[in-house]
Design a protein around this motif. Structure first.
Motif, PDB file in Angstrom:
ATOM      1  N   LEU A   7       0.839  -1.183   0.000  1.00  0.00           N
ATOM      2  CA  LEU A   7       0.000   0.000   0.000  1.00  0.00           C
ATOM      3  C   LEU A   7       0.884   1.246   0.000  1.00  0.00           C
ATOM      4  CD1 LEU A   7      -2.516  -1.073   2.800  1.00  0.00           C
ATOM      5  CD2 LEU A   7      -2.946  -1.100   0.331  1.00  0.00           C
ATOM      6  N   ALA A   8       0.363   2.319  -0.572  1.00  0.00           N
ATOM      7  CA  ALA A   8       1.070   3.597  -0.569  1.00  0.00           C
ATOM      8  C   ALA A   8       0.038   4.715  -0.521  1.00  0.00           C
ATOM      9  CB  ALA A   8       1.940   3.748  -1.818  1.00  0.00           C
ATOM     10  N   PRO A   9       0.352   5.828   0.132  1.00  0.00           N
ATOM     11  CA  PRO A   9      -0.607   6.937   0.202  1.00  0.00           C
ATOM     12  C   PRO A   9      -0.893   7.507  -1.182  1.00  0.00           C
ATOM     13  CG  PRO A   9       1.174   7.221   1.796  1.00  0.00           C
ATOM     14  CD  PRO A   9       1.588   6.110   0.876  1.00  0.00           C
ATOM     15  N   PRO A  10      -2.129   7.983  -1.416  1.00  0.00           N
ATOM     16  CA  PRO A  10      -2.416   8.664  -2.685  1.00  0.00           C
ATOM     17  C   PRO A  10      -1.541   9.901  -2.834  1.00  0.00           C
ATOM     18  CG  PRO A  10      -4.439   8.192  -1.475  1.00  0.00           C
ATOM     19  CD  PRO A  10      -3.302   7.916  -0.539  1.00  0.00           C
ATOM     20  N   ASP A  11      -1.252  10.252  -4.054  1.00  0.00           N
ATOM     21  CA  ASP A  11      -0.456  11.454  -4.321  1.00  0.00           C
ATOM     22  C   ASP A  11      -1.341  12.676  -4.138  1.00  0.00           C
ATOM     23  OD1 ASP A  11       1.224  13.421  -5.151  1.00  0.00           O
ATOM     24  OD2 ASP A  11       1.565  12.641  -7.173  1.00  0.00           O
ATOM     25  N   ALA A  12      -1.105  13.412  -3.062  1.00  0.00           N
ATOM     26  CA  ALA A  12      -1.904  14.615  -2.783  1.00  0.00           C
ATOM     27  C   ALA A  12      -1.083  15.887  -2.966  1.00  0.00           C
ATOM     28  CB  ALA A  12      -2.461  14.549  -1.359  1.00  0.00           C
ATOM     29  N   ARG A  13       0.016  15.787  -3.721  1.00  0.00           N
ATOM     30  CA  ARG A  13       0.863  16.967  -3.907  1.00  0.00           C
ATOM     31  C   ARG A  13       0.284  17.932  -4.924  1.00  0.00           C
ATOM     32  NH1 ARG A  13       6.359  13.940  -5.248  1.00  0.00           N
ATOM     33  NH2 ARG A  13       4.803  12.734  -6.433  1.00  0.00           N
ATOM     34  N   THR A  14      -0.548  17.442  -5.817  1.00  0.00           N
ATOM     35  CA  THR A  14      -1.179  18.310  -6.803  1.00  0.00           C
ATOM     36  C   THR A  14      -2.686  18.185  -6.664  1.00  0.00           C
ATOM     37  OG1 THR A  14      -1.085  16.543  -8.476  1.00  0.00           O
ATOM     38  CG2 THR A  14       0.748  18.110  -8.410  1.00  0.00           C
ATOM     39  N   TRP A  15      -3.387  19.204  -7.157  1.00  0.00           N
ATOM     40  CA  TRP A  15      -4.834  19.235  -6.997  1.00  0.00           C
ATOM     41  C   TRP A  15      -5.494  18.095  -7.759  1.00  0.00           C
ATOM     42  CZ3 TRP A  15      -7.745  21.647  -3.624  1.00  0.00           C
ATOM     43  CH2 TRP A  15      -9.136  21.620  -3.809  1.00  0.00           C
ATOM     44  N   GLY A  16      -6.420  17.446  -7.103  1.00  0.00           N
ATOM     45  CA  GLY A  16      -7.178  16.344  -7.677  1.00  0.00           C
ATOM     46  C   GLY A  16      -8.084  15.796  -6.606  1.00  0.00           C
ATOM     47  N   PRO A  17      -8.720  14.635  -6.826  1.00  0.00           N
ATOM     48  CA  PRO A  17      -9.662  14.105  -5.836  1.00  0.00           C
ATOM     49  C   PRO A  17      -9.078  13.966  -4.432  1.00  0.00           C
ATOM     50  CG  PRO A  17      -9.877  12.915  -7.902  1.00  0.00           C
ATOM     51  CD  PRO A  17      -8.690  13.824  -8.061  1.00  0.00           C
ATOM     52  N   ALA A  18      -7.840  13.465  -4.318  1.00  0.00           N
ATOM     53  CA  ALA A  18      -7.268  13.257  -2.985  1.00  0.00           C
ATOM     54  C   ALA A  18      -7.091  14.583  -2.257  1.00  0.00           C
ATOM     55  CB  ALA A  18      -5.926  12.528  -3.102  1.00  0.00           C
ATOM     56  N   GLN A  19      -6.497  15.584  -2.907  1.00  0.00           N
ATOM     57  CA  GLN A  19      -6.275  16.853  -2.230  1.00  0.00           C
ATOM     58  C   GLN A  19      -7.586  17.599  -2.026  1.00  0.00           C
ATOM     59  OE1 GLN A  19      -4.123  20.625  -3.599  1.00  0.00           O
ATOM     60  NE2 GLN A  19      -2.466  19.418  -2.711  1.00  0.00           N
ATOM     61  N   ARG A  20      -8.521  17.450  -2.956  1.00  0.00           N
ATOM     62  CA  ARG A  20      -9.847  18.082  -2.775  1.00  0.00           C
ATOM     63  C   ARG A  20     -10.522  17.550  -1.513  1.00  0.00           C
ATOM     64  NH1 ARG A  20     -14.346  14.757  -3.939  1.00  0.00           N
ATOM     65  NH2 ARG A  20     -13.525  14.372  -6.022  1.00  0.00           N
TER      66      ARG A  20
END
Length: 287
Positions: free
Chosen positions: A131-144
């Motif tokens: 498992l690995a954390p979602p990439d939340a460095r750029t805007w998208g569903p995870a960062q939203r």
């Protein structure tokens, strides 16, 4: 926080670093819009009573996520840790549902006396990748979704941006921070027009889809409700490309995938209060 074994030299020991709940009313929303989606990301059945996720390292430093069905144990540990108290989170082997390599979330600490956190070696039998954390460095569903979490957590701070005004307005830009962070300041007002509809087309779409949830219940956890001050509730709803955060006695904020970093405030107007009440009635709530 605690270790399930007594010594760091034991490769089979699990040194617990943190834990999170995975229930319809409370789950790491960075992983998905609803409870079944998050369960699917972890290869779990959407068991309605939920799970606890225990994140730790073994004696060699490898990352592991232990999934247990003893939700109350994890809830007690989190409550104790939030109060600055020690709590020995040592799950009974009978409560273990699955042991997954890696961590689904970013963890900023590590166990003392063991090697730095790293993924375990590949399973020779062809098991799932770590498992690995979602990439939340750029805007998208995870960062939203992380942005919506931040607004729900710090409602008073965001509400203060509008000086207590019934119809808010503001301006702001993109959010370039790495990892979980609050979105940028709100980009525009979503005041209802004379016809009672917000001026922003994205907000109108969100409110239409939220109304549809009342008529046809969405997947479990897509709408959640939690305690707030003064007898109100904090509502959180997500959908394809959007997140909504509101208080039942106040206004709402909308975040959209196609408006990077922006937060759109939605005044109460004539229709929002009834929608929030209806969403709260059908929302998943903590036990």
């Amino acid at each position: 926080m605690a270790a399930t074994e007594e010594t760091a030299t034991d490769e089979d020991a699990l040194f617990v670093l943190t834990a999170v709940l995975l229930t319809p009313a409370r789950f790491p929303s960075v992983l998905g819009d609803d409870f079944p989606e998050v369960c699917a990301a972890l290869g779990l059945e959407p068991y309605e009573q939920g799970y606890g996720l225990v994140l730790g390292q073994d004696g060699g430093g490898a990352r592991w996520t232990v999934v247990i069905d003893d939700v109350s144990l994890v809830a007690c540990a989190l409550a104790a840790w939030d109060c600055g108290m020690e709590y020995d989170l040592s799950p009974d082997e009978r409560s273990v549902v699955s042991v997954l390599p890696g961590w689904p979330l970013a963890v900023a600490v590590s166990a003392p006396g063991v090697p730095a956190p790293h993924d375990p070696p590949p399973d020779p039998d062809g098991g799932r990748p770590p498992l690995a954390p979602p990439d939340a460095r750029t805007w998208g569903p995870a960062q939203r979704r992380l942005g919506a979490d931040e607004i729900a957590l710090r409602w008073a701070v965001w509400r203060e941006e509008y000086g207590g005004a019934e119809e808010p307005s503001g301006s702001g830009g993109d959010d370039a921070a790495d990892g979980p962070a609050a979105p940028a300041a709100p980009a525009e007002s979503a005041r209802p027009s004379d016809g009672g509809e917000p001026s922003n087309e994205g907000v109108r779409r969100v409110l239409r889809e939220a109304h549809a949830y009342v008529e046809t219940p969405p997947p479990l956890g897509r709408v959640r409700s939690a305690f707030a001050s003064d007898g109100a509730r904090t509502l959180r709803a997500d959908g394809p490309g959007w997140s909504l955060v509101a208080r039942t006695d106040d206004m709402a904020f909308v975040l959209l995938d196609d408006m990077p970093g922006d937060v759109i405030p939605v005044g109460r107007g004539p229709k929002l209060p009834a929608l929030l009440r209806a969403l709260d009635e059908m929302a998943a709530k903590p036990a």
